[in-house]
Design an enzyme around this catalytic site. Structure first.
Site, PDB file in Angstrom:
ATOM      1  N   SER A 162       0.994  -1.234   0.125  1.00 17.57           N
ATOM      2  CA  SER A 162      -0.349  -0.065  -0.274  1.00 17.57           C
ATOM      3  C   SER A 162       0.874   1.307  -0.156  1.00 17.57           C
ATOM      4  O   SER A 162       1.653   0.863  -1.015  1.00 17.57           O
ATOM      5  CB  SER A 162      -1.313   0.250   1.128  1.00 17.57           C
ATOM      6  OG  SER A 162      -2.215   0.433   1.045  1.00 17.57           O
ATOM      7  N   ARG A 232     -11.968   6.266   9.359  1.00 20.29           N
ATOM      8  CA  ARG A 232     -12.005   5.339   9.469  1.00 20.29           C
ATOM      9  C   ARG A 232     -12.230   4.266   8.862  1.00 20.29           C
ATOM     10  O   ARG A 232     -12.364   3.326   8.079  1.00 20.29           O
ATOM     11  CB  ARG A 232     -10.975   5.061  10.506  1.00 20.29           C
ATOM     12  CG  ARG A 232     -10.286   3.760  10.585  1.00 20.29           C
ATOM     13  CD  ARG A 232      -9.403   2.906  10.405  1.00 20.29           C
ATOM     14  NE  ARG A 232      -8.597   2.418  10.981  1.00 20.29           N
ATOM     15  CZ  ARG A 232      -7.615   1.382  10.351  1.00 20.29           C
ATOM     16  NH1 ARG A 232      -7.604   1.374   9.053  1.00 20.29           N
ATOM     17  NH2 ARG A 232      -7.859   0.123  10.776  1.00 20.29           N
ATOM     18  N   ASP A 335      -8.229  -6.319  -4.611  1.00 21.54           N
ATOM     19  CA  ASP A 335      -8.253  -5.331  -4.395  1.00 21.54           C
ATOM     20  C   ASP A 335      -8.803  -4.243  -5.327  1.00 21.54           C
ATOM     21  O   ASP A 335      -8.128  -4.625  -6.488  1.00 21.54           O
ATOM     22  CB  ASP A 335      -6.811  -5.357  -4.397  1.00 21.54           C
ATOM     23  CG  ASP A 335      -5.775  -3.660  -3.008  1.00 21.54           C
ATOM     24  OD1 ASP A 335      -6.864  -3.265  -3.427  1.00 21.54           O
ATOM     25  OD2 ASP A 335      -4.256  -4.157  -3.518  1.00 21.54           O
ATOM     26  N   HIS A 368      -7.593  -5.050  -0.120  1.00 20.12           N
ATOM     27  CA  HIS A 368      -6.103  -4.280  -0.211  1.00 20.12           C
ATOM     28  C   HIS A 368      -5.412  -4.761   0.586  1.00 20.12           C
ATOM     29  O   HIS A 368      -4.363  -5.081   0.530  1.00 20.12           O
ATOM     30  CB  HIS A 368      -7.074  -3.254  -0.210  1.00 20.12           C
ATOM     31  CG  HIS A 368      -5.340  -2.596  -0.020  1.00 20.12           C
ATOM     32  ND1 HIS A 368      -4.288  -2.218  -1.436  1.00 20.12           N
ATOM     33  CD2 HIS A 368      -5.272  -1.455   0.476  1.00 20.12           C
ATOM     34  CE1 HIS A 368      -3.251  -1.209  -0.340  1.00 20.12           C
ATOM     35  NE2 HIS A 368      -4.464  -1.067   0.231  1.00 20.12           N
ATOM     36  N   ASP A 369      -6.128  -5.470   2.065  1.00 21.13           N
ATOM     37  CA  ASP A 369      -5.583  -5.532   3.261  1.00 21.13           C
ATOM     38  C   ASP A 369      -5.178  -7.387   3.356  1.00 21.13           C
ATOM     39  O   ASP A 369      -4.698  -7.371   4.124  1.00 21.13           O
ATOM     40  CB  ASP A 369      -6.443  -5.598   4.541  1.00 21.13           C
ATOM     41  CG  ASP A 369      -6.519  -4.844   4.919  1.00 21.13           C
ATOM     42  OD1 ASP A 369      -5.616  -3.703   5.046  1.00 21.13           O
ATOM     43  OD2 ASP A 369      -7.286  -4.268   6.050  1.00 21.13           O
TER      44      ASP A 369
END
Lengths: 395, 395
Positions: A162, A232, A335, A368-369
């Site tokens: 990232s 967040r 992602d 993505h994580d």
């Protein structure tokens, strides 16, 4: 180095982990892309393992937006494992029995490195919005200063996912001779309009919170917890795939048999997001969030490199021309924040300059994580790449 | 009908458009899924064209989350064209020279129909959070009351996109005999975890605004503009595709040659989003946003239908069993909010009960909002389906 000191504190750290702070004094300013010279600068970092005699086994691990230097040790605030514990440690793909691993909190961060929470020497108060806007280039320049201070001429590897991957790419463009091998993971060479848009929502959420006080909150009074939590929450959705959200939560209800016809967290996904938001504010600074998202939005490696070369325009390939670094680029199928197409652009640019590059798109539904999670193919990719690179380096 | 009155106001409306309000009194409560009986209920709606003698040419158009009854007339607040002006009007696919088109503001809305801004007869103050939580089923039940009050036994067609499409599906499940043809566009039979997550971010943004005052703002004092704007910004990103954002904005700067190293809207996408947020608060109520997003999150047609049938579980096909309605389902390739897979589930359920259904996935890079935009294939799809259905109906 004059005015430079290293403080080491191993208390409470996992075996082989060292918590350090390096201070660059007023006579060693950090030159920022904005033109500002920032001083003093403190850099908080962790190391794991031992630097070998010829200082050739150093691996720099770069953290993401909300990460920090605690890559492979228990986090001092949350008590959780380091964010890349799976990858960094004894016997892990980035093996701390073989390599000396450095992870530093980025400039602008809030985990010990100088950022908007630091004291502004001009006012003796926290910088707040007086802190200069920083870039990915500035983060990497600060890292390069530390690496130099540690006497390391060339890093064996620079790796990160990232925003960490952006730093990897920046390293390879700005200091090609100082990077033997590089692993940019789940990243992009520039931020897309959609990426910028999500960040802007987060920033507006923070700035909409009256407790933000134009960045001048100072810890003694109100803190923009609600705005930061909303930021967040919005960001967190982008880190997960639709499939992962469906698999983990679906439409499952939270500790109830039926919806309540109210605005409580009826659904598990709501409860989960609220938890993500509320725990985040305990460990992250709202102004840091503004500065770091801004740095990511500004990132456009082709344009940045051209500007530094004094050119009006330039291609991404230009940024890598002449590189002798060995690259391993990795992306994940699900992602959607930094989709594979972004990694392919990096690979195409590297191919255009005949760089040594391998590329893998990893099948994953984790979004993505995935770069932080249990992904055997990522594990094997890093293990294989580090092993081959170490042989090539004679390690 | 006792206690029912219709107020007609044609001032300032496009030719053939009528602005109406229908009032159901205390003796005609709206039965809500939550168990509450809501009364009185006012329904604000627009009509276009003329109802024929046998009342067989009525088309009900259902609006989306932030839409309203102004489908095909100049909007009284924004001065802009109606949201489905392209599709509804003389000579348009839903031809107001042939059909009598009705579009009503949903229950819970803020454009004239009873919602949280209405006066609560129990307190003589605006409902605010005292307003009962409503569902897509409740919206449709209110529409059915109005359609009945207008003496229309069967609607020739029910059409809508996004939340409008949910209402279309609900109509077909709850009142199958009263819908001759149906066009659910860019929609889903239930809200996914990701859909709920984005809505929850919006709700939390509103609730984080101290001016929200637990929903008790009343117009005379502070209004949660900032929270509502953030909610709108987050949602707006989901309405557009990554490709559309790239094409429209990319990394273009807003009226400047270089980034400013600050937190102004350097990028056009930031400026655009801020504008979307700030204009939205002029025409939409924050509590309505909470209620309507909640209704969408609660929507799960298979489960809702099963519950009404007194069953523990049921399939989506069960909700449509026995239907004689003609369906045309449409989705867009770049819609990631309600992707084609959601429409396919509806089509599979309809096929399972041998319904008359056509399905088209329209190639578009415009994302979810494509149903509101210039999409020739959608235009032709609606034109063709309405034409064929009218022939079948003998119109």
């Amino acid at each position: 180095m004059t005015n430079a000191e290293t403080i080491t504190d191993t208390e409470g750290q996992a075996s082989g982990a060292q918590a350090c702070v390096h201070r660059f004094g007023m006579d060693q300013p950090l030159q920022l892309d904005s033109g500002v010279k920032l001083a003093p600068v403190e850099i908080a970092y962790q190391t794991y393992g031992t630097l070998n005699a010829d200082k050739s086994n150093a691996v720099l691990v770069c953290h993401a937006l909300t990460g920090d230097q605690h890559a492979a040790n228990r986090h001092p605030v949350t008590g959780k494992d380091g964010w890349w514990n799976r990858m960094v440690g004894p016997g892990r793909p980035i093996d701390t029995d073989r390599f000396f691993v450095i992870c530093q909190n980025v400039i602008g961060g809030c985990s010990g490195t100088t950022g908007p929470t630091a004291i502004n020497p001009a006012t003796d108060k926290p910088y707040g919005l007086e802190f200069p806007v920083i870039t990915i280039g500035d983060m990497v320049r600060a890292q390069a200063m530390l690496v130099e201070a540690l006497g390391i001429e060339q890093l064996f590897c620079v790796a990160g996912g990232s925003m960490g991957g952006m730093q990897v790419l920046e390293w390879c463009a700005s200091y090609p001779e100082r990077v033997f091998s590089a692993m940019p993971i789940a990243t992009a060479a520039r931020h897309s309009a959609q990426n910028i848009a999500f960040h802007e929502v987060g920033r507006q959420a923070i700035m909409a919170d009256p407790n933000w006080q134009a960045g001048a909150y100072d810890g003694s009074d109100a803190y923009p917890s609600k705005g930061l939590a909303v930021a967040r929450m919005a960001a967190h959705i982008t880190y997960l795939s639709e499939a992962a959200l469906h698999r983990k939560f679906g439409r499952n209800l939270q500790d109830r048999d039926a919806v309540t016809y109210g605005f409580d967290a009826d659904f598990q996904i709501e409860s989960y997001l609220r938890y993500q938001g509320s725990t985040f504010v305990d460990r992250f600074d709202a102004n840091s969030y503004l500065y770091i998202t801004r740095a990511m939005d500004y990132f456009d490696l082709a344009a940045d490199h051209a500007r530094r070369m004094g050119c009006d325009t330039g291609t991404l390939a230009d940024a890598f021309r002449g590189t002798e670094t060995r690259f391993c680029v990795a992306s994940f199928t699900s992602d959607w924040l930094y989709p594979t197409s972004e990694s392919r652009q990096v690979v195409h640019a590297l191919n255009a300059v005949a760089a040594n590059v391998s590329f893998v798109e990893i099948e994953s539904d984790k979004g993505h994580d995935a770069f932080l999670l249990d992904e055997p193919e990522l594990h094997d990719t890093i293990l294989g790449f580090i092993g081959a690179s170490a042989r090539a380096r004679g390690l």
